[in-house]
Design an enzyme around this catalytic site. Structure first.
Site, PDB file in Angstrom:
ATOM      1  N   THR A 126      -9.940 -20.425  65.002  1.00 25.97           N
ATOM      2  CA  THR A 126      -9.108 -20.706  66.172  1.00 25.97           C
ATOM      3  C   THR A 126      -9.396 -22.094  66.740  1.00 25.97           C
ATOM      4  O   THR A 126     -10.501 -22.623  66.553  1.00 25.97           O
ATOM      5  CB  THR A 126      -9.408 -19.637  67.260  1.00 25.97           C
ATOM      6  OG1 THR A 126      -8.855 -20.052  68.491  1.00 25.97           O
ATOM      7  CG2 THR A 126     -10.899 -19.442  67.470  1.00 25.97           C
ATOM      8  N   ASP A 127      -8.439 -22.646  67.484  1.00 20.86           N
ATOM      9  CA  ASP A 127      -8.691 -23.926  68.169  1.00 20.86           C
ATOM     10  C   ASP A 127      -9.604 -23.728  69.378  1.00 20.86           C
ATOM     11  O   ASP A 127     -10.102 -24.700  69.952  1.00 20.86           O
ATOM     12  CB  ASP A 127      -7.370 -24.591  68.597  1.00 20.86           C
ATOM     13  CG  ASP A 127      -6.557 -23.768  69.592  1.00 20.86           C
ATOM     14  OD1 ASP A 127      -6.891 -22.595  69.842  1.00 20.86           O
ATOM     15  OD2 ASP A 127      -5.559 -24.298  70.124  1.00 20.86           O
ATOM     16  N   GLU A 128      -9.849 -22.459  69.770  1.00 21.05           N
ATOM     17  CA  GLU A 128     -10.683 -22.215  70.954  1.00 21.05           C
ATOM     18  C   GLU A 128     -12.130 -22.649  70.731  1.00 21.05           C
ATOM     19  O   GLU A 128     -12.877 -22.821  71.685  1.00 21.05           O
ATOM     20  CB  GLU A 128     -10.603 -20.736  71.370  1.00 21.05           C
ATOM     21  CG  GLU A 128      -9.183 -20.329  71.699  1.00 21.05           C
ATOM     22  CD  GLU A 128      -9.069 -19.046  72.495  1.00 21.05           C
ATOM     23  OE1 GLU A 128     -10.012 -18.683  73.210  1.00 21.05           O
ATOM     24  OE2 GLU A 128      -8.016 -18.403  72.393  1.00 21.05           O
ATOM     25  N   TYR A 130     -15.837 -14.873  72.866  1.00 21.26           N
ATOM     26  CA  TYR A 130     -14.959 -14.866  71.686  1.00 21.26           C
ATOM     27  C   TYR A 130     -15.053 -16.188  70.937  1.00 21.26           C
ATOM     28  O   TYR A 130     -15.354 -16.227  69.737  1.00 21.26           O
ATOM     29  CB  TYR A 130     -13.502 -14.598  72.103  1.00 21.26           C
ATOM     30  CG  TYR A 130     -12.493 -14.964  71.022  1.00 21.26           C
ATOM     31  CD1 TYR A 130     -12.451 -14.280  69.805  1.00 21.26           C
ATOM     32  CD2 TYR A 130     -11.578 -16.016  71.205  1.00 21.26           C
ATOM     33  CE1 TYR A 130     -11.548 -14.626  68.804  1.00 21.26           C
ATOM     34  CE2 TYR A 130     -10.675 -16.359  70.217  1.00 21.26           C
ATOM     35  CZ  TYR A 130     -10.656 -15.666  69.018  1.00 21.26           C
ATOM     36  OH  TYR A 130      -9.764 -16.011  68.024  1.00 21.26           O
ATOM     37  N   LYS A 175     -16.580 -17.112  67.198  1.00 28.27           N
ATOM     38  CA  LYS A 175     -15.778 -17.719  66.123  1.00 28.27           C
ATOM     39  C   LYS A 175     -16.415 -19.043  65.688  1.00 28.27           C
ATOM     40  O   LYS A 175     -16.452 -19.363  64.499  1.00 28.27           O
ATOM     41  CB  LYS A 175     -14.331 -17.954  66.588  1.00 28.27           C
ATOM     42  CG  LYS A 175     -13.505 -16.696  66.760  1.00 28.27           C
ATOM     43  CD  LYS A 175     -13.279 -15.901  65.478  1.00 28.27           C
ATOM     44  CE  LYS A 175     -12.398 -16.606  64.488  1.00 28.27           C
ATOM     45  NZ  LYS A 175     -12.075 -15.732  63.326  1.00 28.27           N
ATOM     46  N   LYS A 222      -1.875  -8.990  74.739  1.00 32.53           N
ATOM     47  CA  LYS A 222      -1.816 -10.451  74.746  1.00 32.53           C
ATOM     48  C   LYS A 222      -0.633 -10.918  75.603  1.00 32.53           C
ATOM     49  O   LYS A 222       0.351 -10.182  75.777  1.00 32.53           O
ATOM     50  CB  LYS A 222      -1.699 -10.986  73.311  1.00 32.53           C
ATOM     51  CG  LYS A 222      -2.845 -10.555  72.385  1.00 32.53           C
ATOM     52  CD  LYS A 222      -4.096 -11.384  72.557  1.00 32.53           C
ATOM     53  CE  LYS A 222      -5.304 -10.858  71.808  1.00 32.53           C
ATOM     54  NZ  LYS A 222      -5.395 -11.127  70.402  1.00 32.53           N
TER      55      LYS A 222
HETATM   56  N1  LIG Z   1      -3.976 -14.515  67.755  1.00 33.00           N
HETATM   57  C1  LIG Z   1      -4.072 -15.840  67.803  1.00 33.00           C
HETATM   58  O1  LIG Z   1      -3.346 -16.493  68.555  1.00 33.00           O
HETATM   59  C2  LIG Z   1      -5.057 -16.560  66.906  1.00 33.00           C
HETATM   60  C3  LIG Z   1      -5.018 -17.956  66.857  1.00 33.00           C
HETATM   61  C4  LIG Z   1      -5.876 -18.611  65.986  1.00 33.00           C
HETATM   62  C5  LIG Z   1      -6.750 -17.902  65.195  1.00 33.00           C
HETATM   63  N2  LIG Z   1      -6.802 -16.559  65.271  1.00 33.00           N
HETATM   64  C6  LIG Z   1      -7.743 -15.860  64.365  1.00 33.00           C
HETATM   65  O2  LIG Z   1      -6.945 -15.189  63.387  1.00 33.00           O
HETATM   66  C7  LIG Z   1      -7.563 -13.966  63.007  1.00 33.00           C
HETATM   67  C8  LIG Z   1      -6.595 -12.821  63.204  1.00 33.00           C
HETATM   68  O3  LIG Z   1      -6.212 -12.776  64.579  1.00 33.00           O
HETATM   69  P1  LIG Z   1      -5.226 -11.645  65.115  1.00 33.00           P
HETATM   70  O4  LIG Z   1      -4.603 -12.156  66.350  1.00 33.00           O
HETATM   71  O5  LIG Z   1      -4.375 -11.163  63.999  1.00 33.00           O
HETATM   72  O6  LIG Z   1      -6.285 -10.518  65.491  1.00 33.00           O
HETATM   73  P2  LIG Z   1      -6.041  -8.964  65.714  1.00 33.00           P
HETATM   74  O7  LIG Z   1      -7.033  -8.556  66.760  1.00 33.00           O
HETATM   75  O8  LIG Z   1      -4.605  -8.660  65.916  1.00 33.00           O
HETATM   76  O9  LIG Z   1      -6.457  -8.308  64.314  1.00 33.00           O
HETATM   77  C9  LIG Z   1      -7.783  -8.249  63.868  1.00 33.00           C
HETATM   78  C10 LIG Z   1      -7.858  -7.251  62.698  1.00 33.00           C
HETATM   79  O10 LIG Z   1      -9.213  -7.222  62.233  1.00 33.00           O
HETATM   80  C11 LIG Z   1      -9.591  -5.859  62.063  1.00 33.00           C
HETATM   81  N3  LIG Z   1     -11.053  -5.767  62.254  1.00 33.00           N
HETATM   82  C12 LIG Z   1     -11.737  -5.934  63.416  1.00 33.00           C
HETATM   83  N4  LIG Z   1     -13.059  -5.727  63.199  1.00 33.00           N
HETATM   84  C13 LIG Z   1     -13.203  -5.461  61.866  1.00 33.00           C
HETATM   85  C14 LIG Z   1     -14.319  -5.170  61.039  1.00 33.00           C
HETATM   86  N5  LIG Z   1     -15.571  -5.110  61.520  1.00 33.00           N
HETATM   87  N6  LIG Z   1     -14.104  -4.952  59.726  1.00 33.00           N
HETATM   88  C15 LIG Z   1     -12.847  -4.997  59.208  1.00 33.00           C
HETATM   89  N7  LIG Z   1     -11.754  -5.229  59.953  1.00 33.00           N
HETATM   90  C16 LIG Z   1     -11.928  -5.474  61.274  1.00 33.00           C
HETATM   91  C17 LIG Z   1      -8.812  -5.090  63.113  1.00 33.00           C
HETATM   92  O11 LIG Z   1      -8.710  -3.719  62.801  1.00 33.00           O
HETATM   93  C18 LIG Z   1      -7.473  -5.824  63.088  1.00 33.00           C
HETATM   94  O12 LIG Z   1      -6.622  -5.269  62.107  1.00 33.00           O
HETATM   95  C19 LIG Z   1      -8.835 -13.839  63.838  1.00 33.00           C
HETATM   96  O13 LIG Z   1      -9.917 -14.271  63.051  1.00 33.00           O
HETATM   97  C20 LIG Z   1      -8.601 -14.776  65.014  1.00 33.00           C
HETATM   98  O14 LIG Z   1      -9.817 -15.302  65.480  1.00 33.00           O
HETATM   99  C21 LIG Z   1      -5.974 -15.875  66.103  1.00 33.00           C
END
Ligand SMILES: NC(=O)c1ccc[n+]([C@@H]2O[C@H](COP(=O)([O-])OP(=O)(O)OC[C@H]3O[C@@H](n4cnc5c(N)ncnc54)[C@H](O)[C@@H]3O)[C@@H](O)[C@H]2O)c1
Length: 353
Positions: free
Chosen positions: A133-135, A159, A163, A198
């Site tokens: 993430t950019d965070e 968080y 990351k 969200k």
């Molecule tokens: N949502 C955003 O805006 C955003 C932006 C940039 C990066 N990201 C990154 O992208 C990735 C996905 O984000 P998202 O928004 O889809 O998240 P999300 O919370 O919607 O999904 C996370 C998934 O990971 C699974 N999970 C959690 N803990 C686990 C474990 N111990 N073992 C196996 N599976 C597990 C959950 O069941 C879920 O399906 C993350 O790494 C997040 O940091 C998200």
């Protein structure tokens, strides 16, 4: 190709899976613990496809990881599994430390053992793609500053700190052990199948029920929004085309203040859902300012010129077109939202795939 995707039942992971299954002939194995954020209903559309496989696994479980990775024999691992909600990380950081740091470490160790045992040619093409993430960069104060791939890390929340830790581990496994990694840091995503805690889905669903639209502080915090399907295309491109060791920032050049995002949602709903719940004149009347989140970052904005130049990726959606698609999706997929609200998405998991 065979692509193993962790966290493929989440918001972004499921978009990546749908993209790969619908646009390529690659085979996908999703491994996901199915926490509250994992939803197999987000994968129904492709679940009967022969290219798709699913296994419920915790990435902290080394034994299951080892046997699953060896059995599937992937060419690429895309690592999206994470705890991802900043507010939850403030209330209870332990799951973030466990999954985002220990889980990533465990996955790196399992992947390294697998990679070392591969033959030379498969070793040279294998990639471990860490999705971040950019965070991790903290926040920006100047209005024209942008995060580049060289911006120093300065995370603010549990968080983003977890990351950032995982990013450091991934780069250490590259530098020290030679594991062929690529890494991406993306801005805020929005779009279909976004869990209703969200900002954008919460506002859409609260408005439709006539509930308050809670905006943190003055709502002046700036985020750089990217439509999730644009992110999914970028991730596939990086996983399959980027050179080993590279990092790419991904963003939509699309900065919006939180309060403006909420106003846009209200305007779209006035047009697309004019029949409001009883007693409401305008959706905007539901906007309520609440105490700001502790440590709240003020501004994020991404310089995505490296991925534009190296890989030719550009977002296809504008904020206007992406938001319209998103609001229409939530209006047309009330049962997906209902099943989250009444908890049945979790109870019915085993029957879905
Ligand atoms: N949502 C955003 O805006 C955003 C932006 C940039 C990066 N990201 C990154 O992208 C990735 C996905 O984000 P998202 O928004 O889809 O998240 P999300 O919370 O919607 O999904 C996370 C998934 O990971 C699974 N999970 C959690 N803990 C686990 C474990 N111990 N073992 C196996 N599976 C597990 C959950 O069941 C879920 O399906 C993350 O790494 C997040 O940091 C998200």
């Amino acid at each position: 190709m065979k692509i193993l995707i962790t966290g493929g039942a989440g918001f972004i992971g499921s978009a990546v899976v749908r993209h790969i299954i619908n646009q390529t002939e690659d085979e996908v194995l999703v491994i996901d613990k199915l926490t509250y954020a994992g939803n197999l209903e987000s994968l129904i559309e492709i679940s009967k496809n022969k290219q798709f496989h699913f296994k419920q696994i915790d990435i902290c479980d080394r034994k299951s990881l080892d046997s699953t990775i060896i059995d599937f024999y992937p060419d690429i691992i895309m690592h999206l599994a994470a705890e991802s909600h900043v507010d939850r990380s403030i209330d209870n950081p332990s799951a973030f430390i466990e999954t985002n740091i220990i889980g990533t470490y465990t996955l790196l160790e399992a992947t390294l053992a697998y990679w070392k045992a591969l033959d030379r040619s498969k070793q040279s093409t294998f990639r471990f793609h860490h999705i971040s993430t950019d965070e991790v960069y903290g926040d920006l104060h100047g209005t024209n500053d942008l995060f580049t791939e060289k911006t120093p890390y300065s995370p603010s929340s549990p968080y983003s700190a977890s990351k950032a830790s995982s990013d450091h581990l991934v780069r250490a496994w590259y530098r020290t052990f030679g594991l062929p990694i690529v890494l991406t840091n993306c801005s805020n995503n929005y779009g279909p199948y976004h869990f209703p805690e969200k900002l954008i889905p919460l506002m859409i669903l609260n408005a439709l029920e006539g509930k308050p639209l809670p905006v943190y502080g003055n709502g002046q915090q700036v985020r750089d929004w990217l439509y999730v399907e644009d992110h999914a295309r970028a991730l596939y491109l990086v996983a399959t085309k980027a050179k080993v060791g590279q990092t790419y920032n991904i963003g939509g050049h699309n900065e919006q203040k939180n309060i403006d995002v909420v106003n846009i949602i209200c305007e779209l709903l006035e047009e697309l859902a004019p029949n409001k719940p009883n007693g409401i004149n305008y959706y905007k009347d539901l906007i309520t300012h609440v105490s700001d989140r502790p440590g709240h970052d003020q501004r994020y904005a991404i310089d995505a010129s490296k991925i534009y130049q190296d890989l030719g990726w550009k977002p296809q959606e504008t904020f206007e077109s992406g938001m319209r698609k998103t609001v229409i999706w939530y209006l047309n997929n009330k049962s997906w939202c209902e099943h989250i609200k009444d908890g049945s998405y979790a109870r019915s998991r085993q029957g879905i795939i």
